[in-house]
Design a protein around this motif. Sequence first.
Motif, PDB file in Angstrom:
ATOM      1  N   ARG A 101       0.814  -1.219   0.000  1.00 15.63           N
ATOM      2  CA  ARG A 101       0.000   0.000   0.000  1.00 15.63           C
ATOM      3  C   ARG A 101       0.848   1.270   0.000  1.00 15.63           C
ATOM      4  O   ARG A 101       0.304   2.386  -0.073  1.00 15.63           O
ATOM      5  CB  ARG A 101      -0.919   0.012   1.238  1.00 15.63           C
ATOM      6  N   HIS A 104       0.199   4.340  -2.142  1.00 11.73           N
ATOM      7  CA  HIS A 104      -1.057   5.050  -1.891  1.00 11.73           C
ATOM      8  C   HIS A 104      -1.025   5.858  -0.598  1.00 11.73           C
ATOM      9  O   HIS A 104      -1.992   6.555  -0.283  1.00 11.73           O
ATOM     10  CB  HIS A 104      -2.210   4.040  -1.802  1.00 11.73           C
ATOM     11  N   GLN A 105       0.071   5.763   0.162  1.00 12.33           N
ATOM     12  CA  GLN A 105       0.144   6.391   1.473  1.00 12.33           C
ATOM     13  C   GLN A 105       1.151   7.527   1.491  1.00 12.33           C
ATOM     14  O   GLN A 105       2.149   7.499   0.773  1.00 12.33           O
ATOM     15  CB  GLN A 105       0.546   5.349   2.531  1.00 12.33           C
ATOM     16  N   GLU A 111      -1.918   3.388   9.193  1.00 12.89           N
ATOM     17  CA  GLU A 111      -2.826   2.622   8.342  1.00 12.89           C
ATOM     18  C   GLU A 111      -4.196   3.301   8.302  1.00 12.89           C
ATOM     19  O   GLU A 111      -4.716   3.748   9.322  1.00 12.89           O
ATOM     20  CB  GLU A 111      -3.008   1.206   8.892  1.00 12.89           C
ATOM     21  N   ASP A 115      -6.715   1.218   3.353  1.00  7.75           N
ATOM     22  CA  ASP A 115      -5.553   0.348   3.215  1.00  7.75           C
ATOM     23  C   ASP A 115      -5.823  -1.020   3.827  1.00  7.75           C
ATOM     24  O   ASP A 115      -5.475  -2.058   3.250  1.00  7.75           O
ATOM     25  CB  ASP A 115      -4.329   0.980   3.871  1.00  7.75           C
TER      26      ASP A 115
END
Length: 266
Positions: A101, A104-105, A111, A115
């Motif tokens: 992930r 995308h972070q 978190e 996610d």
Amino acid sequence: MSIEFHDLRVDLGGHPVLTGIDLRIRPGRVTALIGPNGSGKSTLLRTVFGARRPTSGRVTVDGTDVAAIPPRKLARTVAVMLQDAPSEFDLTVHETVMVGRAPHQAAFSPERAVDRRAVERALRTVGLEAHAGRLLRQLSGGQRQRVMLARALAQEGRILVLDEPTNHLDITHQLEIMRLVRGIGITVVAALHDLSLAADFCDDVAVLHEGRVRAFGSPGDVLGAPLVREVFGVDPRPSTEDASGHRFLRFRPIAEPAPTRASAHE
């Protein structure tokens, strides 16, 4: 999404590894790159996700040059599963898949619910949701490969690149991984050693030899005797099927004489 290689050349150490590659990977299909060791399969894959820059020519994804796509955006488009053994053995399965992930972070962000849902979906796809809390080092080799596939799926790219996804696995786990890959439903391009797996699970096959594409098409059209003899130095025998309908290609050295009727009973 489609992938196109336009007159691609890649030099390593001043020597050409790939030359004159013109190839189109069609959307939504599973495409195998096959060829002897040193034919350039892994190098070609690495140009797709920007790990290897072409010396000349271009690689495009849906018409956009990969070199013009920002790295984080490219990582959200092209998910990758490499053959290198994972080193995160002290991470849990959930933590390992969460690494997928990262594109995308924001850096050092906690978190998010989105996610966690992506990780849960990926683990459910590979059948490991019940193992989310286990340490990666506690799993079998086949399970770890499925975790690595889940990590790639958690990237949620529309293209999946696989470099020898069945490496070091027994036949049961090889078939399991390829069945999962086949069912994902996105554009997949995979470097494979096993011609039987390419024939059984892939829509298209590109044969690389000495840094060039020698043939491209359906497995039935490409994996014929003349090309297999020339590129791989073996003589293909008629394929067989097991009880589940999986096809297996058989080979023998070209110089090996066919067994005689008498010797077959000795």
